[in-house]
Every structure is written in C-alpha cells, then in structure tokens.
Design a protein around this motif. Structure first.
Motif, short mmCIF file in Angstrom:
data_model
loop_
_atom_site.label_atom_id
_atom_site.label_comp_id
_atom_site.label_asym_id
_atom_site.label_seq_id
_atom_site.Cartn_x
_atom_site.Cartn_y
_atom_site.Cartn_z
N LYS A 64 80.62 94.49 -16.52
CA LYS A 64 81.25 93.49 -15.65
C LYS A 64 82.66 93.28 -16.17
N VAL A 65 83.59 93.23 -15.25
CA VAL A 65 84.98 92.97 -15.59
C VAL A 65 85.39 91.67 -14.92
N ALA A 69 92.63 87.52 -10.06
CA ALA A 69 92.78 88.13 -8.73
C ALA A 69 94.24 88.44 -8.45
N SER A 70 95.14 87.66 -9.00
CA SER A 70 96.57 87.87 -8.76
C SER A 70 97.08 89.18 -9.37
N ASP A 71 96.32 89.78 -10.30
CA ASP A 71 96.70 91.06 -10.91
C ASP A 71 96.35 92.25 -10.03
N PHE A 72 95.60 92.02 -8.96
CA PHE A 72 95.17 93.11 -8.08
C PHE A 72 95.74 92.88 -6.68
N VAL A 92 80.58 98.81 -7.99
CA VAL A 92 79.32 98.47 -7.34
C VAL A 92 79.52 97.25 -6.44
N ASP A 93 80.24 96.27 -6.96
CA ASP A 93 80.47 95.04 -6.20
C ASP A 93 81.69 94.35 -6.79
N CYS A 94 82.38 93.58 -5.97
CA CYS A 94 83.50 92.79 -6.44
C CYS A 94 83.52 91.48 -5.68
N VAL A 100 89.24 84.42 -9.83
CA VAL A 100 88.77 85.38 -10.82
C VAL A 100 87.97 86.45 -10.10
N LEU A 101 88.37 87.70 -10.28
CA LEU A 101 87.58 88.80 -9.73
C LEU A 101 86.46 89.11 -10.71
#
Length: 110
Positions: A64-65, A69-72, A92-94, A100-101
């Motif tokens: 899990k990472v 979210a602002s970095d993507f 697999v999922d996000c 926070v992602l």
C-alpha cells in the motif's frame, strides 16, 4: 479551524520525512510517500493453462502506498502500472481519502 483544515494539517505529519514518509522514485519523479509492505500472498494456480501463475518460486507481493493527491496529476487507474524504485507494480485500486491517495499495488516477487 474546521475539520478539513485539521486533516490538511495532519497530512504534513503522516507523510513527513521525519515521521513515516520517505522519498522514493515514483514513475521517474522523486516523491515523498509512505509504503506499507505488510501483505504477501502466494500466487494461486488458476488453471492448468495459466503457466504464468504456475511458475515455481514466484509469488505476488502487495504493498500500500500513501501519497499526497496533489503530487499526482491524475489518480492512478486500476490495472495501470506504476514503477517505484525500479520495481514495476500493477495498480489494484486507488482511493482519494481527503487528499491522501491510498494506492494498492501488486507485483511479482521471487
């Protein structure tokens, strides 16, 4: 300060290099993220023609990472690929949880 402001403040604690966060190379960019490597599952045999899953000594590692979210620029889509520190993973999922992602990834391990 309202609840959303408090959550934004808390993000600077959780994803912080002095606390839980570390810098990693994510798809060629140096990003501050948190990686949780707490789950490894054995590769299941689906059927006799599934040679890939029958390989001896290979298992699927899941991580899990957690990232801002602002970095993507785009939220990673399921079944897309992400490279972290030279290792290729399948998304697999996000889920975007209040900025926070939470990204579930899997990759082959030996």
């Amino acid at each position: 300060m309202n609840f959303k402001d408090q959550i934004a403040t808390d993000l600077t604690v959780f994803i912080n290099p002095n606390e839980f966060g570390d810098f990693h190379n994510v798809d060629g960019r140096r990003l501050l993220i948190v990686i949780s490597k707490d789950a490894t599952t054995g590769r299941q045999r689906k059927n006799s023609s599934d040679h890939y899953s029958m390989s001896e000594g290979i298992h699927t590692g899941t991580i899990k990472v957690y990232a801002n979210a602002s970095d993507f620029p785009d939220i990673p889509a399921a079944d897309s690929f992400m490279e972290i520190d030279g290792e290729l993973y399948r998304v697999v999922d996000c889920d975007n949880q209040m900025g926070v992602l939470v990204i579930d990834l899997e990759g082959n391990q030996t």
